[in-house]
Each structure stands twice: as C-alpha cells, then as structure tokens.
Write an enzyme that holds these catalytic residues in place. Structure first.
Site, PDB file in Angstrom:
ATOM      1  N   ALA A   1       3.998   7.084  -1.354  1.00 11.23           N
ATOM      2  CA  ALA A   1       5.272   7.532  -1.943  1.00 11.23           C
ATOM      3  C   ALA A   1       4.993   8.393  -3.169  1.00 11.23           C
ATOM      4  O   ALA A   1       5.515   9.501  -3.312  1.00 11.23           O
ATOM      5  CB  ALA A   1       6.136   6.330  -2.307  1.00 11.23           C
TER       6      ALA A   1
ATOM      7  N   ALA B   1       0.822  -1.221   0.000  1.00 12.63           N
ATOM      8  CA  ALA B   1       0.000   0.000   0.000  1.00 12.63           C
ATOM      9  C   ALA B   1       0.848   1.260   0.000  1.00 12.63           C
ATOM     10  O   ALA B   1       0.363   2.349  -0.335  1.00 12.63           O
ATOM     11  CB  ALA B   1      -0.888  -0.011   1.247  1.00 12.63           C
ATOM     12  N   LYS B   2       2.111   1.133   0.389  1.00 12.61           N
ATOM     13  CA  LYS B   2       2.964   2.316   0.535  1.00 12.61           C
ATOM     14  C   LYS B   2       3.317   2.973  -0.796  1.00 12.61           C
ATOM     15  O   LYS B   2       3.738   4.127  -0.811  1.00 12.61           O
ATOM     16  CB  LYS B   2       4.230   1.952   1.311  1.00 12.61           C
ATOM     17  CG  LYS B   2       3.939   1.576   2.755  1.00 12.61           C
ATOM     18  CD  LYS B   2       3.317   2.725   3.528  1.00 12.61           C
ATOM     19  CE  LYS B   2       3.099   2.364   4.988  1.00 12.61           C
ATOM     20  NZ  LYS B   2       2.570   3.483   5.769  1.00 12.61           N
ATOM     21  N   ASP B   3       3.146   2.253  -1.907  1.00  6.68           N
ATOM     22  CA  ASP B   3       3.346   2.891  -3.221  1.00  6.68           C
ATOM     23  C   ASP B   3       2.463   4.129  -3.344  1.00  6.68           C
ATOM     24  O   ASP B   3       2.852   5.132  -3.939  1.00  6.68           O
ATOM     25  CB  ASP B   3       2.938   1.928  -4.346  1.00  6.68           C
ATOM     26  CG  ASP B   3       3.989   0.871  -4.639  1.00  6.68           C
ATOM     27  OD1 ASP B   3       5.012   0.842  -3.930  1.00  6.68           O
ATOM     28  OD2 ASP B   3       3.767   0.081  -5.570  1.00  6.68           O
TER      29      ASP B   3
END
Ligand code: PMP
Length: 344
Positions: free
Chosen positions: A52, A47-49
């Site tokens: 970022a 999910a961190k895409d």
C-alpha cells in the site's frame, strides 16, 4: 524542544522491518531450523502495508495522485485495510470492493479506517460483472481522479517486497537462509522476496503455498489455466481462480497445496505453542512446511524462513471460534468435548 521527543511522525514510518522469530515447539519434530517473518508487526497488522505504501508513494512520485484523489482496490481485506490506513493519513479517499468470503470483522475494520466498502459475491468468475474485480474496475472508471491499485496485475506489488521484505530477510539471516516458504495470492510477496534472495544466492529454494480449489500450482507445472481446479475453499488471501500478473512464476521453485482444515488447526497450534497469534495463512504456511518436512525436503542445517502474513485477531469469528470450526466439520467430537470441559 520537538527534537527531544523520541516519536515517529505517523504510523507509516513503522511499516516494514518486521521481526524474524525462531520457531521452537511447533518445529520440534522437524529437521532443520525454522524462522517466522512475522508481518503482523506492521502497523496495519499484515504484509500488505508494504505494498500500500509503496504503490501510493510511487503514484505520488509520478504526480498521478493529487490532493483529494480517490484510491480504488479489490481486496480480501488486508490490502484494503492497509490502503485505507495509508490513504487516510495522506488525505485520499478509499473505495474497496471485497469478496463476501472475507470475515465480517475484516469488513468492519475497513470501514473503521474510513474506507467505503462494496461486498461482492465470492463464488462468481473473475469476468462476471458482480465479481470484485469488475466492480472495482467500474468504480474506478466512474470516479473522476481515481487510481486503481490493481494488486493482482501491478508490478509494484512485487517491487515493494523486492525492496523491503527480501533485503530484510537476507540481513536478518546473515545470508544463511536456505529455503523460503510463503503463501501465494497475488504472488507479490513470494515473487518479490524470491527475486531479491535469488539474486544474492540462486541456491535458495522458494516454495509457494497454494489452496485446494486454486489454479496456481497446476499452472506452475503445466503453464495452463485448468478451470477444473477451481472450487470454493475457506482460506482467505491464499490461492487464486485466475493467473495473477503480479506473480513471477519463474522465481518460484514449486508449489504445495494445503487443506482448509489442517491450516486452521495449525494456525491454532502456532498460537498455542509459539505465542504468535497467527492468521489463517500463517497456519497454511506452517502446515505446508510440515508437509515438506515429511517429504524429506530439509536437512539438519537448513535455515527455513516462513512468511507469516497477518494477525490472528482478524479471525476471531472464524478459526478461533470453536463454533465456526465445528460448523465446518473441523472439530471431531472428542476435541469439542475437550473444549467444553475446559470451559466448564
Ligand atoms: N495471506 C493473507 C492473509 C493475505 O491477505 C494475502 C494476500 N492476498 C496473502 C497471504 C498472500 O500474499 P500475496 O498476495 O502477496 O501473494
């Protein structure tokens, strides 16, 4: 000629729009309908895409980032991988301060995406100069032309999920979601998603998953940071030893805690029953859902969405290693014997 080729321009165009997958066998004995938002389908496998890309593009829009700028961050691994990926494609340098609790695979992965990695001790307080927070702050101050993503205190973290994860879930469920169960680390995922969903329907119940050894649940209940709640635990990315500014506690109806051991077993169970190769916190969120079901939380018409944050491949030397599980005391003798027999 080029316009006849059906390709995306780079992997950044593949961020978001992750699938919602019905859970079948693992939820067989639970009341209600259960769906996983499988964030491992992002190109950086978590999910961190989303954060970022959003945070870096906001900085570009504001003219803060220029060619060759350096991006600095603290991370349990996933955010670092996503930032390294986005930075590399956009031509920025990436410096990451990570916790020594992160799996060796994760640290090697960050380096493989071109990031410069500093490994910092996990069990020191946030204001200790050796902590990854303080190391990142210092690196940012010392590196001219750098920006500090600061995911724990950056409003844009929550905003990324408000703008993408929330609307996707609303659309994928045709507005029929009744409950959201999601892990809370920085709190960006759960807060941003919840804010959007509750704007559409305030009756949607949002439950945060916390770790034993973390302060979030108690803080939500009392409004106070109780340091007695802080002790080491194994799950990476879930819970916190401070109160993250990126969490909107008002958007969360309640927290539930899960153990390292049950979460590890449940992650392995998801992989074996659903074919979704589950990260450790996918196990945590599924485990929390089982506990909520046992409390009678759901009805037969409930449509419960679970956010599965990352991919099992990141935990090969941890929860998917029988040796690691045994070393933690997570495998009782009978299950070790069973595994050995299968291997023979
Ligand atoms: N699971 C994993 C594996 C993570 O890396 C994180 C991020 N810390 C989370 C869950 C929690 O997400 P958030 O930070 O948005 O609360």
């Amino acid at each position: 000629m080029g316009d006849k080729i059906n390709a995306c321009n780079n992997v950044l165009e593949l961020i978001g729009n992750t699938p919602l997958v019905k859970l079948n066998k693992i939820s067989e004995n639970l009341t209600g309908n259960f769906y996983a938002k499988v964030e491992a389908f992002n190109p950086g496998h978590s999910a961190k895409d989303r954060i970022a890309l959003h945070i870096i593009e906001e900085a570009e829009r504001k003219g803060i980032l220029t060619e060759g700028s350096t991006i600095v961050e603290t991370t349990s691994g996933n955010t670092g991988f996503s930032i390294a990926m986005v930075s590399m494609i956009k031509g920025y340098d990436c410096i990451l301060a990570v916790s020594s609790k992160s799996s060796p695979d994760k640290i090697d992965m960050l380096r493989s995406m071109g990031a410069k990695v500093y490994v910092c001790p996990a069990h020191v307080s946030a204001d200790d100069p050796r902590s990854y927070y303080q190391v990142a702050k210092r690196l940012h101050e010392e590196t001219k032309g750098s920006i500090y993503i600061n995911q724990y205190f950056n409003e844009l973290n929550m905003e990324a999920h408000y703008k993408t994860t929330g609307p996707e879930i609303w659309e994928q469920t045709n507005g029929n979601i009744t409950h959201l169960v999601a892990c809370s680390g920085t709190g960006g995922t759960i807060s941003g998603t919840s804010r959007f969903l509750k704007e559409q329907n305030p009756d949607i119940e949002v439950i945060g998953v916390d770790a034993f050894g973390s302060v979030l649940k108690k803080y939500h209940e009392t409004g106070e940071l109780d340091t007695d709640e802080i002790y080491p635990y194994r799950i990476e990315g879930l819970g916190k030893n401070l109160i993250p500014g990126a969490t909107d506690f008002g958007a969360i109806d309640g927290f539930i805690k899960v153990t390292d051991e049950e979460s590890a077993h449940t992650a392995r169970e998801i992989s074996k029953t659903e074919g979704i190769f589950a990260g450790y916190t996918c196990g945590a969120v599924m485990q929390a859902t089982k506990q909520l079901d046992a409390e009678g939380k759901f009805g037969k018409d409930s449509n419960v969405v679970l956010i599965f944050p990352d991919h099992g491949s990141r935990y090969m030397s941890k929860i998917y290693s029988d040796q690691w599980m045994e070393d933690q005391g997570f495998l009782n003798n009978s299950s070790v014997e069973e595994t050995q027999q299968i291997q023979v």
